[in-house]
Design a protein around this motif. Structure first.
Motif, PDB file in Angstrom:
ATOM      1  N   TYR A 126       0.860  -4.612   1.829  1.00 56.84           N
ATOM      2  CA  TYR A 126      -0.076  -5.596   1.294  1.00 56.84           C
ATOM      3  C   TYR A 126      -0.230  -5.412  -0.217  1.00 56.84           C
ATOM      4  CZ  TYR A 126      -3.558  -2.006   0.452  1.00 56.84           C
ATOM      5  OH  TYR A 126      -4.220  -0.907  -0.042  1.00 56.84           O
ATOM      6  N   ALA A 127      -0.952  -6.354  -0.823  1.00 54.32           N
ATOM      7  CA  ALA A 127      -1.340  -6.250  -2.233  1.00 54.32           C
ATOM      8  C   ALA A 127      -2.785  -6.731  -2.344  1.00 54.32           C
ATOM      9  CB  ALA A 127      -0.430  -7.095  -3.114  1.00 54.32           C
ATOM     10  N   ASP A 128      -3.547  -6.084  -3.220  1.00 56.53           N
ATOM     11  CA  ASP A 128      -4.958  -6.452  -3.396  1.00 56.53           C
ATOM     12  C   ASP A 128      -5.132  -7.895  -3.859  1.00 56.53           C
ATOM     13  OD1 ASP A 128      -5.931  -3.966  -2.601  1.00 56.53           O
ATOM     14  OD2 ASP A 128      -5.872  -3.162  -4.646  1.00 56.53           O
ATOM     15  N   TRP A 129      -4.177  -8.418  -4.613  1.00 52.29           N
ATOM     16  CA  TRP A 129      -4.272  -9.768  -5.175  1.00 52.29           C
ATOM     17  C   TRP A 129      -3.813 -10.852  -4.201  1.00 52.29           C
ATOM     18  CZ3 TRP A 129       0.639 -11.349  -4.698  1.00 52.29           C
ATOM     19  CH2 TRP A 129       1.652 -10.396  -4.796  1.00 52.29           C
ATOM     20  N   CYS A 130      -3.373 -10.465  -3.017  1.00 54.54           N
ATOM     21  CA  CYS A 130      -2.772 -11.390  -2.050  1.00 54.54           C
ATOM     22  C   CYS A 130      -3.835 -11.966  -1.107  1.00 54.54           C
ATOM     23  CB  CYS A 130      -1.696 -10.631  -1.269  1.00 54.54           C
ATOM     24  SG  CYS A 130      -1.110 -11.414   0.222  1.00 54.54           S
ATOM     25  N   GLY A 131      -4.045 -13.287  -1.178  1.00 49.83           N
ATOM     26  CA  GLY A 131      -5.025 -13.948  -0.312  1.00 49.83           C
ATOM     27  C   GLY A 131      -4.736 -13.785   1.172  1.00 49.83           C
ATOM     28  N   PRO A 132      -3.498 -14.073   1.637  1.00 49.54           N
ATOM     29  CA  PRO A 132      -3.195 -13.882   3.056  1.00 49.54           C
ATOM     30  C   PRO A 132      -3.382 -12.426   3.508  1.00 49.54           C
ATOM     31  CG  PRO A 132      -1.569 -15.321   2.074  1.00 49.54           C
ATOM     32  CD  PRO A 132      -2.415 -14.786   0.944  1.00 49.54           C
ATOM     33  N   ASP A 144      -0.038  -0.207  -0.032  1.00 47.49           N
ATOM     34  CA  ASP A 144      -0.193  -1.074  -1.210  1.00 47.49           C
ATOM     35  C   ASP A 144       1.154  -1.130  -1.932  1.00 47.49           C
ATOM     36  OD1 ASP A 144      -0.773  -2.289  -3.632  1.00 47.49           O
ATOM     37  OD2 ASP A 144      -2.551  -1.078  -4.033  1.00 47.49           O
ATOM     38  N   ILE A 145       1.741  -2.317  -1.974  1.00 40.74           N
ATOM     39  CA  ILE A 145       3.086  -2.431  -2.570  1.00 40.74           C
ATOM     40  C   ILE A 145       3.077  -2.186  -4.070  1.00 40.74           C
ATOM     41  CG2 ILE A 145       3.957  -3.944  -0.763  1.00 40.74           C
ATOM     42  CD1 ILE A 145       3.763  -6.202  -3.017  1.00 40.74           C
ATOM     43  N   ASP A 146       1.953  -2.436  -4.743  1.00 42.10           N
ATOM     44  CA  ASP A 146       1.886  -2.199  -6.182  1.00 42.10           C
ATOM     45  C   ASP A 146       1.915  -0.702  -6.503  1.00 42.10           C
ATOM     46  OD1 ASP A 146       1.846  -4.915  -6.884  1.00 42.10           O
ATOM     47  OD2 ASP A 146      -0.322  -5.014  -6.586  1.00 42.10           O
ATOM     48  N   SER A 147       1.325   0.106  -5.637  1.00 42.55           N
ATOM     49  CA  SER A 147       1.308   1.558  -5.824  1.00 42.55           C
ATOM     50  C   SER A 147       2.524   2.233  -5.205  1.00 42.55           C
ATOM     51  CB  SER A 147       0.050   2.157  -5.193  1.00 42.55           C
ATOM     52  OG  SER A 147      -1.101   1.626  -5.775  1.00 42.55           O
ATOM     53  N   ASN A 148       3.210   1.535  -4.319  1.00 37.61           N
ATOM     54  CA  ASN A 148       4.334   2.119  -3.574  1.00 37.61           C
ATOM     55  C   ASN A 148       5.549   1.193  -3.638  1.00 37.61           C
ATOM     56  OD1 ASN A 148       3.099   4.569  -2.067  1.00 37.61           O
ATOM     57  ND2 ASN A 148       1.611   2.931  -1.801  1.00 37.61           N
ATOM     58  N   GLN A 149       5.979   0.873  -4.845  1.00 39.03           N
ATOM     59  CA  GLN A 149       7.075  -0.080  -5.018  1.00 39.03           C
ATOM     60  C   GLN A 149       8.382   0.410  -4.407  1.00 39.03           C
ATOM     61  OE1 GLN A 149       7.233  -1.112  -9.183  1.00 39.03           O
ATOM     62  NE2 GLN A 149       5.206  -2.053  -9.134  1.00 39.03           N
ATOM     63  N   GLN A 150       8.667   1.707  -4.530  1.00 37.70           N
ATOM     64  CA  GLN A 150       9.910   2.241  -3.960  1.00 37.70           C
ATOM     65  C   GLN A 150       9.891   2.176  -2.438  1.00 37.70           C
ATOM     66  OE1 GLN A 150      10.194   6.121  -5.767  1.00 37.70           O
ATOM     67  NE2 GLN A 150      11.530   5.350  -7.393  1.00 37.70           N
ATOM     68  N   LEU A 151       8.741   2.451  -1.850  1.00 39.47           N
ATOM     69  CA  LEU A 151       8.614   2.399  -0.395  1.00 39.47           C
ATOM     70  C   LEU A 151       8.771   0.958   0.099  1.00 39.47           C
ATOM     71  CD1 LEU A 151       8.110   4.160   2.066  1.00 39.47           C
ATOM     72  CD2 LEU A 151       5.666   3.892   1.688  1.00 39.47           C
ATOM     73  N   ALA A 152       8.160   0.016  -0.630  1.00 38.70           N
ATOM     74  CA  ALA A 152       8.300  -1.400  -0.270  1.00 38.70           C
ATOM     75  C   ALA A 152       9.767  -1.818  -0.363  1.00 38.70           C
ATOM     76  CB  ALA A 152       7.421  -2.255  -1.163  1.00 38.70           C
ATOM     77  N   ALA A 153      10.452  -1.376  -1.400  1.00 35.49           N
ATOM     78  CA  ALA A 153      11.867  -1.717  -1.558  1.00 35.49           C
ATOM     79  C   ALA A 153      12.708  -1.099  -0.444  1.00 35.49           C
ATOM     80  CB  ALA A 153      12.367  -1.251  -2.925  1.00 35.49           C
ATOM     81  N   LYS A 154      12.388   0.123  -0.060  1.00 35.57           N
ATOM     82  CA  LYS A 154      13.132   0.807   1.005  1.00 35.57           C
ATOM     83  C   LYS A 154      13.106   0.004   2.302  1.00 35.57           C
ATOM     84  CE  LYS A 154      13.231   5.079   3.689  1.00 35.57           C
ATOM     85  NZ  LYS A 154      12.692   6.442   3.827  1.00 35.57           N
ATOM     86  N   TYR A 155      11.980  -0.653   2.583  1.00 40.82           N
ATOM     87  CA  TYR A 155      11.847  -1.421   3.821  1.00 40.82           C
ATOM     88  C   TYR A 155      12.054  -2.922   3.598  1.00 40.82           C
ATOM     89  CZ  TYR A 155      10.639   2.875   6.032  1.00 40.82           C
ATOM     90  OH  TYR A 155      10.693   4.156   6.517  1.00 40.82           O
ATOM     91  N   GLY A 156      12.623  -3.283   2.461  1.00 40.99           N
ATOM     92  CA  GLY A 156      13.003  -4.663   2.208  1.00 40.99           C
ATOM     93  C   GLY A 156      11.853  -5.637   2.108  1.00 40.99           C
ATOM     94  N   VAL A 157      10.703  -5.161   1.648  1.00 39.88           N
ATOM     95  CA  VAL A 157       9.543  -6.037   1.517  1.00 39.88           C
ATOM     96  C   VAL A 157       9.717  -6.905   0.280  1.00 39.88           C
ATOM     97  CG1 VAL A 157       7.046  -6.119   1.181  1.00 39.88           C
ATOM     98  CG2 VAL A 157       8.045  -4.391   2.692  1.00 39.88           C
ATOM     99  N   GLN A 158       9.825  -8.214   0.511  1.00 41.88           N
ATOM    100  CA  GLN A 158       9.995  -9.136  -0.601  1.00 41.88           C
ATOM    101  C   GLN A 158       8.806 -10.069  -0.745  1.00 41.88           C
ATOM    102  OE1 GLN A 158      13.776 -11.014   0.059  1.00 41.88           O
ATOM    103  NE2 GLN A 158      14.892  -9.215  -0.597  1.00 41.88           N
ATOM    104  N   GLY A 159       7.953 -10.113   0.262  1.00 39.22           N
ATOM    105  CA  GLY A 159       6.746 -10.922   0.219  1.00 39.22           C
ATOM    106  C   GLY A 159       5.658 -10.231   1.008  1.00 39.22           C
ATOM    107  N   VAL A 160       4.424 -10.516   0.671  1.00 39.06           N
ATOM    108  CA  VAL A 160       3.304  -9.904   1.378  1.00 39.06           C
ATOM    109  C   VAL A 160       2.419 -10.995   1.967  1.00 39.06           C
ATOM    110  CG1 VAL A 160       3.223  -7.691   0.186  1.00 39.06           C
ATOM    111  CG2 VAL A 160       2.076  -9.648  -0.840  1.00 39.06           C
TER     112      VAL A 160
END
Length: 137
Positions: free
Chosen positions: A60-66, A89-105
């Motif tokens: 997730y991201a704090d700025w994300c309404g959904p 939090d994808i903003d604090s864990n960008q490498q982890l988000a990238a590892k799991y292919g997170v492109q949208g929240v």
């Protein structure tokens, strides 16, 4: 400051694990924490996935309404299912988000027996999440 926050998160995770281990006489559904665990880093996620059979990771991201709309749903899932819910939090864990292919929240990844088993992108309703969890329980 960031190191202090990381240390506090590690301590809280350890407390949750200890609390869960002391409830060993109860059935496995009660072994998962009843509240989401905030994860900071790959090591924490790996430890949590190794410890629990079913882990629902909410990227997730704090700025994300959904993401904000999904918050009460994942809290209910944590409290009422045998899945352990973790929040990343994808903003604090960008490498982890990238590892799991997170492109949208929000992106939800269900880990079953230590491996990613399902991926859901976007707002999900409680019934859909329960169905996915039960399919892997």
């Amino acid at each position: 400051m960031a190191e202090d926050i990381e240390e506090i998160r590690r301590q809280k995770l350890a407390e949750l694990r200890n609390r869960t281990e002391t409830d060993g006489a109860e059935e496995s559904a009660s072994k998962s924490p009843s509240e989401p665990i905030h994860i900071n880093g790959d090591a924490e996620l790996s430890d949590t996935v190794a410890e629990y059979d079913l882990v629902l990771a909410d990227f997730y991201a704090d700025w994300c309404g959904p993401c904000q709309m999904l918050e009460p749903v994942v809290e209910t899932i944590a409290a009422e299912t045998r899945a352990t819910v973790v929040k990343i939090d994808i903003d604090s864990n960008q490498q982890l988000a990238a590892k799991y292919g997170v492109q949208g929240v929000p992106t939800l990844v269900l880990f079953a027996d230590g491996q990613p088993a399902e991926r859901l992108v976007g707002m999900q309703d409680e019934a859909q999440l329960r169905s996915v969890i039960e399919a892997h329980a």
